[in-house]
Design a protein around this motif. Structure first.
Motif, PDB file in Angstrom:
ATOM      1  N   ALA A 212       0.842  -1.201   0.000  1.00 37.15           N
ATOM      2  CA  ALA A 212       0.000   0.000   0.000  1.00 37.15           C
ATOM      3  C   ALA A 212       0.876   1.250   0.000  1.00 37.15           C
ATOM      4  O   ALA A 212       0.639   2.195  -0.755  1.00 37.15           O
ATOM      5  N   VAL A 213       1.917   1.230   0.834  1.00 33.30           N
ATOM      6  CA  VAL A 213       2.829   2.377   0.888  1.00 33.30           C
ATOM      7  C   VAL A 213       3.483   2.577  -0.483  1.00 33.30           C
ATOM      8  O   VAL A 213       3.545   3.685  -1.003  1.00 33.30           O
ATOM      9  N   TYR A 214       3.924   1.477  -1.084  1.00 36.65           N
ATOM     10  CA  TYR A 214       4.558   1.568  -2.406  1.00 36.65           C
ATOM     11  C   TYR A 214       3.593   2.163  -3.433  1.00 36.65           C
ATOM     12  O   TYR A 214       3.983   2.973  -4.281  1.00 36.65           O
ATOM     13  N   SER A 215       2.309   1.768  -3.331  1.00 40.12           N
ATOM     14  CA  SER A 215       1.304   2.239  -4.298  1.00 40.12           C
ATOM     15  C   SER A 215       1.006   3.718  -4.170  1.00 40.12           C
ATOM     16  O   SER A 215       0.307   4.285  -5.001  1.00 40.12           O
ATOM     17  N   GLY A 216       1.465   4.313  -3.078  1.00 41.38           N
ATOM     18  CA  GLY A 216       1.184   5.732  -2.877  1.00 41.38           C
ATOM     19  C   GLY A 216       0.006   5.966  -1.958  1.00 41.38           C
ATOM     20  O   GLY A 216      -0.519   7.074  -1.874  1.00 41.38           O
ATOM     21  N   CYS A 217      -0.439   4.921  -1.258  1.00 40.52           N
ATOM     22  CA  CYS A 217      -1.506   5.101  -0.266  1.00 40.52           C
ATOM     23  C   CYS A 217      -0.979   6.006   0.845  1.00 40.52           C
ATOM     24  O   CYS A 217       0.030   5.707   1.471  1.00 40.52           O
ATOM     25  N   ARG A 218      -1.648   7.129   1.055  1.00 36.94           N
ATOM     26  CA  ARG A 218      -1.193   8.066   2.088  1.00 36.94           C
ATOM     27  C   ARG A 218      -2.295   8.373   3.097  1.00 36.94           C
ATOM     28  O   ARG A 218      -2.193   9.298   3.882  1.00 36.94           O
ATOM     29  N   TYR A 219      -3.365   7.602   3.036  1.00 36.43           N
ATOM     30  CA  TYR A 219      -4.400   7.724   4.072  1.00 36.43           C
ATOM     31  C   TYR A 219      -4.885   6.326   4.408  1.00 36.43           C
ATOM     32  O   TYR A 219      -5.278   5.556   3.538  1.00 36.43           O
ATOM     33  N   TYR A 220      -4.808   6.005   5.694  1.00 34.13           N
ATOM     34  CA  TYR A 220      -5.304   4.714   6.147  1.00 34.13           C
ATOM     35  C   TYR A 220      -6.190   4.946   7.358  1.00 34.13           C
ATOM     36  O   TYR A 220      -5.854   5.735   8.248  1.00 34.13           O
ATOM     37  N   ALA A 353      -8.144   0.090  -8.849  1.00 34.25           N
ATOM     38  CA  ALA A 353      -9.046   1.047  -8.188  1.00 34.25           C
ATOM     39  C   ALA A 353      -8.891   2.430  -8.817  1.00 34.25           C
ATOM     40  O   ALA A 353      -9.865   3.104  -9.139  1.00 34.25           O
ATOM     41  N   GLU A 354      -7.644   2.841  -9.025  1.00 40.78           N
ATOM     42  CA  GLU A 354      -7.373   4.172  -9.558  1.00 40.78           C
ATOM     43  C   GLU A 354      -7.773   4.288 -11.028  1.00 40.78           C
ATOM     44  O   GLU A 354      -8.441   5.241 -11.423  1.00 40.78           O
ATOM     45  N   GLU A 384       4.896  -1.079 -11.786  1.00 40.56           N
ATOM     46  CA  GLU A 384       4.094   0.068 -12.227  1.00 40.56           C
ATOM     47  C   GLU A 384       3.113   0.535 -11.164  1.00 40.56           C
ATOM     48  O   GLU A 384       2.514  -0.272 -10.468  1.00 40.56           O
ATOM     49  N   VAL A 385       2.937   1.840 -11.087  1.00 35.80           N
ATOM     50  CA  VAL A 385       1.889   2.425 -10.249  1.00 35.80           C
ATOM     51  C   VAL A 385       1.018   3.311 -11.129  1.00 35.80           C
ATOM     52  O   VAL A 385       1.529   4.169 -11.849  1.00 35.80           O
ATOM     53  N   TRP A 386      -0.288   3.032 -11.110  1.00 37.72           N
ATOM     54  CA  TRP A 386      -1.217   3.814 -11.940  1.00 37.72           C
ATOM     55  C   TRP A 386      -1.946   4.842 -11.079  1.00 37.72           C
ATOM     56  O   TRP A 386      -2.211   4.595  -9.905  1.00 37.72           O
ATOM     57  N   ASN A 387      -2.271   5.956 -11.711  1.00 37.93           N
ATOM     58  CA  ASN A 387      -3.022   6.992 -11.006  1.00 37.93           C
ATOM     59  C   ASN A 387      -4.302   7.336 -11.757  1.00 37.93           C
ATOM     60  O   ASN A 387      -4.392   7.135 -12.955  1.00 37.93           O
ATOM     61  N   ARG A 388      -5.253   7.889 -11.022  1.00 41.64           N
ATOM     62  CA  ARG A 388      -6.549   8.200 -11.622  1.00 41.64           C
ATOM     63  C   ARG A 388      -6.409   9.271 -12.713  1.00 41.64           C
ATOM     64  O   ARG A 388      -5.514  10.129 -12.646  1.00 41.64           O
ATOM     65  N   LEU A 389      -7.307   9.205 -13.665  1.00 41.54           N
ATOM     66  CA  LEU A 389      -7.332  10.173 -14.756  1.00 41.54           C
ATOM     67  C   LEU A 389      -7.996  11.447 -14.254  1.00 41.54           C
ATOM     68  O   LEU A 389      -9.184  11.453 -13.908  1.00 41.54           O
ATOM     69  N   LYS A 390      -7.220  12.533 -14.175  1.00 39.52           N
ATOM     70  CA  LYS A 390      -7.772  13.758 -13.611  1.00 39.52           C
ATOM     71  C   LYS A 390      -8.368  14.671 -14.687  1.00 39.52           C
ATOM     72  O   LYS A 390      -7.923  14.675 -15.825  1.00 39.52           O
ATOM     73  N   VAL A 410     -15.097   5.163 -17.714  1.00 35.91           N
ATOM     74  CA  VAL A 410     -14.287   5.952 -16.782  1.00 35.91           C
ATOM     75  C   VAL A 410     -14.294   7.413 -17.223  1.00 35.91           C
ATOM     76  O   VAL A 410     -14.053   7.705 -18.395  1.00 35.91           O
ATOM     77  N   SER A 411     -14.592   8.337 -16.304  1.00 37.62           N
ATOM     78  CA  SER A 411     -14.641   9.763 -16.638  1.00 37.62           C
ATOM     79  C   SER A 411     -13.562  10.500 -15.851  1.00 37.62           C
ATOM     80  O   SER A 411     -13.291  10.151 -14.703  1.00 37.62           O
ATOM     81  N   PRO A 412     -12.954  11.520 -16.470  1.00 38.54           N
ATOM     82  CA  PRO A 412     -11.910  12.275 -15.756  1.00 38.54           C
ATOM     83  C   PRO A 412     -12.466  12.877 -14.463  1.00 38.54           C
ATOM     84  O   PRO A 412     -13.580  13.393 -14.451  1.00 38.54           O
TER      85      PRO A 412
END
Lengths: 576, 285
Positions: A212-220, A353-354, A384-390, A410-412
């Motif tokens: 989770a930390v590697y994925s960039g999870c910064r809220y638990y 998820a992202e 690889e780490v994917w991020n949501r489409l903003k 999927v919508s931005p």
């Protein structure tokens, strides 16, 4: 010299301290000595009192299951011997505490009595360090280098006063000396591995938290529950180092809703729980699905229903994960197979998820979450780490379509504080703007949009692992922590001349359709082993692919042993 | 991406295209108007303002603004808002919800929001009735009120949100009334400016199912100017005064908010070295 050995430590936690810590230190000493390890533990549900046991299997090869029979049993009391005697191999070794009890004559040939308390008292001034004496005896018998064991002991007690550490080291050394004096007839030295690689040894829960930390999870956010609490503890310790936040909430509903709030604000968020807590989260799971705010939920399954068997394992939340909650709320369900998979799998959970703005459930179980296993230290450069489409551009005039119709569903997404396109995320049915809308046509359109994501997720690669024989007529389809005993059973089946194929399914919803169809076509009989009573995956496979499956269910709070799988393989092959 | 702030000069610019669906005369219009005004007075950047709401008549409020909004599940306003604020401390976070949302189904979250003292503002829009489900008794329905759906009244004592928030040690406590929008606006501004968890009890009568305008108009009085807002005992005396419903700031203290606590914690922990995955894995070798 054997290639692997299984050792179990047991005793009453009310009268003996350190059953679990003996096991833990033994495990780390083995790992430090370059062996692969696989542990299994049962705690009493109460924090003091009741029999606890810790089992570790060590090998010079990847260890796939906790093992079935014991090479060494360390019994702190008579009750422990009574409970575990049936699992001790006929030529196995019993190490027992002569200060507590003396076993009957039948153990004479293969037992090793040590006055653990007396020795501890003599050298360290306290009986408390008797588990260190035991650790000394067993590590000497196993031939683990003293220096490696000492390092582990010092690490384990690093927060204790110097005097305590000294006493513990003395107890350890006297245990080693005691074992040296007395000859053991059988060889308990495991052949060392030839190729040394950099390994990590960690629990499933720690591996998920690390992933989770590697994925960039910064809220638990989480609420304490067995067997998931270690994730909360680990992230409370680690996330502040990464500018993240981990909080213990007042309940599981607060945990999941605060995660949805954090993810709405643009931060990757996760919660972890077990079955009872997951039940409480179901309403908000629908909110995540409806608002299309990504979150990751870990469910460390335990025996159920209700409070059930808090410290025992089970795979009985699959139906709840796939279908639980009101309305039709698309979600993704994944399950790791082993500790390494806990790390790599949860990164994929965050990625999915992202990318798809959808809740992802990650189903571990007690045996996997709380087991310790070695795996090659991951090279972190190419995961690889994917991020949501903003959403880009400014839509302050109100023309931003948060839920814009797209080919992928999927919508931005606009993020508060970043994107000047404010919108309201609502759990009400809404139109493309996000405004509440209950018209028949809109509800259908938006339902299609949300479900469309599943079609594409099913095509994502890397969610099955096929192993065993290519030409086999008998196949095993499995999920979660049962993979290890299945793989070991297939090795054994091969030795008996049987051919068996296996497909481990790591995404249970949506199913990786192509790979499963291909596998089902390639075999004539499909066994589905599951640690539950009703055969949950089996039911899903039957209803989706209209094929008969052969169920193998174990509902005992314990993992499968390779022998149990092997017996079923033989039964199916002989019958057909 | 260039970051454009979204500021507005007058309240009409904050109004969204969605027309409020509340009944004529509903107290919630007053709360909404005061929030619009507070945003203008404080010159809030709408792009960095998030209004979180629960379920009930009040839950619709964010949809009528051009701020970011989150309309979540029933009773979970406070944990949702907590997540938003802790994830991005730069955001201005306003939580709105009804008396049922905050004191019945979500009552368990209120003390913990107080304990955490996260820098959010919680406006409880109290109409003492379940309006959206047409008139059932709520946790703040007083035994003397009779309701359409409740001909015999309620058999329970009513909760007092101000008393609860004082007992929970909320770091800013105020009460306002939809019949006094200027004062409501002022106190919303104060509450939003307060660094920590601020609670505003907004009496917002339901003209359809429990019209308490007359009841409150006869009883509301401003908190006397000599009241010391740092004196909890005096604040407790105010809410207990029989026959009077005080409006104004009851209590205020300036202890650290949780966002700041976490920031300090991170600084302390990182003084020994920032987190890296390699360091994380080193613990397991």
């Amino acid at each position: 010299m054997p290639n692997n050995l299984t050792i179990r430590v047991g005793g009453d936690t009310g009268t003996t301290t350190g059953v679990i810590s003996t096991g833990e230190m033994l495990t780390f000493a083995m790992a430090r000595s370059q062996y692969d390890v696989f542990t299994f533990r049962t705690n009493p549900a109460e924090s003091k009192g009741g029999q606890a046991m810790y089992q570790v299997r060590m090998g010079n090869h990847p260890v796939l299951s906790q093992g079935t029979f014991l090479d060494i049993l360390i019994a702190y009391d008579e009750e422990c011997l009574k409970t575990h005697a049936k699992d001790l191999k006929s030529d196995g070794l019993l190490i027992y505490d002569t200060d507590t009890f003396v076993p009957d004559d039948s153990y004479q040939e293969q037992s090793y009595g040590v006055p653990l308390s007396t020795v501890a008292q003599t050298v360290s001034g306290t009986k408390k360090s008797k588990n260190l004496v035991a650790l000394g005896v067993v590590t000497e018998i196993l031939g683990l280098p003293l220096e490696s064991v000492k390092t582990v002991v010092k690490e384990q007690f690093r927060h204790k006063p110097e005097k305590v550490v000294e006493g513990n080291i003395k107890s350890l050394e006297s245990g080693r000396a005691w074992a040296l004096k007395n000859n053991i007839l059988k060889d308990f030295h495991v052949r060392p591995r030839e190729l040394k690689t950099s390994k990590v040894v960690m629990s499933g829960n720690e591996a998920m938290a690390a992933g989770a930390v590697y994925s960039g999870c910064r809220y638990y956010a989480g609420y304490p529950i067995t067997p998931a609490s270690e994730i909360l503890e680990f992230l409370q310790k680690e996330l502040p180092k990464f500018d993240g936040v981990a909080i213990q909430t007042e309940d599981e509903i607060a945990a999941i809703t605060s995660c949805i709030g954090a993810s709405f604000a643009g931060v990757k968020a996760m919660t972890a729980t077990s079955g009872p807590g997951f039940s409480l989260m179901l309403e908000a799971l629908g909110l995540s699905s409806m608002t299309e705010i990504p979150i990751v939920i870990v469910d460390c399954q335990r025996g159920g229903p209700s409070t059930g068997l808090p410290t025992k394992t089970e795979q009985s939340d699959l139906m709840q994960a796939i279908f639980g909650g009101h309305g039709e709320a698309p979600r993704v369900v994944m399950a790791p197979a082993n500790v390494k998979d806990c790390f790599f799998g949860i990164i994929k959970a965050f990625n999915i998820a992202e990318k798809y703005q959808i809740p992802v459930l990650f189903l571990s179980d007690q045996s996997l979450s709380q087991r310790t296993q070695t795996y090659t230290r991951p090279k972190l450069t190419n995961i690889e780490v994917w991020n949501r489409l903003k959403a880009s551009g400014s839509h302050a005039n109100g023309d931003y379509l948060r839920y814009q119709m797209t080919d992928t569903g999927v919508s931005p997404i606009a993020v508060p504080g970043e994107s000047p396109s404010p919108y309201v995320a609502t759990g009400l049915e809404h139109n493309e703007h996000g405004d509440p809308n209950y018209t028949p046509a809109n509800h259908f359109r938006m339902t299609v949009k949300r479900h469309k994501k599943l079609e594409n997720i099913a095509k994502e690669s890397g969610f099955t692992r096929r192993f065993g024989d290519e030409q086999a007529k008998v196949g095993i389809l499995s999920w979660g922590s049962t993979e290890g005993p299945i793989e070991e059973a297939i090795h054994k089946a091969n030795q008996s001349g049987y051919e068996v194929a296996a497909l481990q399914v790591k995404m249970l919803h949506p199913l990786p359709d192509e790979e499963i169809k291909h596998f089902l076509k390639s075999v004539q009989h499909v066994i589905v082993p599951e640690l539950n009573f009703t055969g949950q995956l089996s039911q899903i496979i039957r209803s989706k692919y209209l094929i008969p499956t052969i169920r193998l269910n174990k509902c005992a709070g314990m993992p499968f042993t390779p022998e149990e799988i092997l017996n079923k393989i033989e039964e199916v092959i002989i019958k057909n | 991406m260039p970051q454009t702030n979204v500021h507005v000069q007058n309240v009409n610019e904050i109004k969204s295209n969605v027309v409020p669906v509340w009944c004529p005369g509903c107290g919630d219009y007053g709360v909404l108007a005061a929030i619009y005004r507070a945003c203008v007075i404080m010159d809030l950047d709408l792009k960095s303002t998030v209004i979180v709401s629960g379920i009930g008549c009040s839950g619709r409020l964010p949809i009528f603004t051009k701020c970011y909004g989150f309309h979540g599940v029933h009773g979970r306003v406070l944990p949702t808002a907590t997540g938003v604020k802790l994830a991005n401390p730069k955001l201005t976070v306003i939580a709105v919800g009804g008396d049922g949302d905050g004191l019945a189904i979500g009552g368990g979250h209120f003390p913990h929001a107080a304990r955490r003292n996260v820098d959010i503002t919680y406006i409880m829009m109290d109409n003492s009735v379940y309006g959206l489900t047409k008139g059932q008794g709520s946790p703040t329905t007083a035994p003397e009120f009779t309701l359409k759906a409740l001909p015999y009244g309620v058999q329970e004592e009513n909760l007092n949100p101000v008393a609860l928030s004082l007992a929970y040690d909320v770091s800013y406590v105020a009460r306002v009334f939809s019949g006094a929008i200027d004062q409501m606006t002022d106190l919303f501004v104060k509450a939003i400016q307060h660094k920590g968890f601020s609670f505003v009890h907004a009496i917002s009568p339901c003209t359809a199912f429990n019209d308490t305008y007359k009841f409150y108009r006869e009883r509301v009085v401003p908190i006397p100017a000599e009241h010391d807002v740092h004196n909890k005992k005096s604040a407790l005396d105010l809410w207990q005064t029989k026959g009077k419903v005080y409006l104004g700031t009851f209590y205020e203290d300036n202890r650290l908010d949780m966002g700041t606590t976490f920031q300090k914690l991170s600084e302390t922990v990182q003084s020994k070295g920032k987190g890296t995955m390699e360091r994380l894995f080193d613990q397991f070798t």
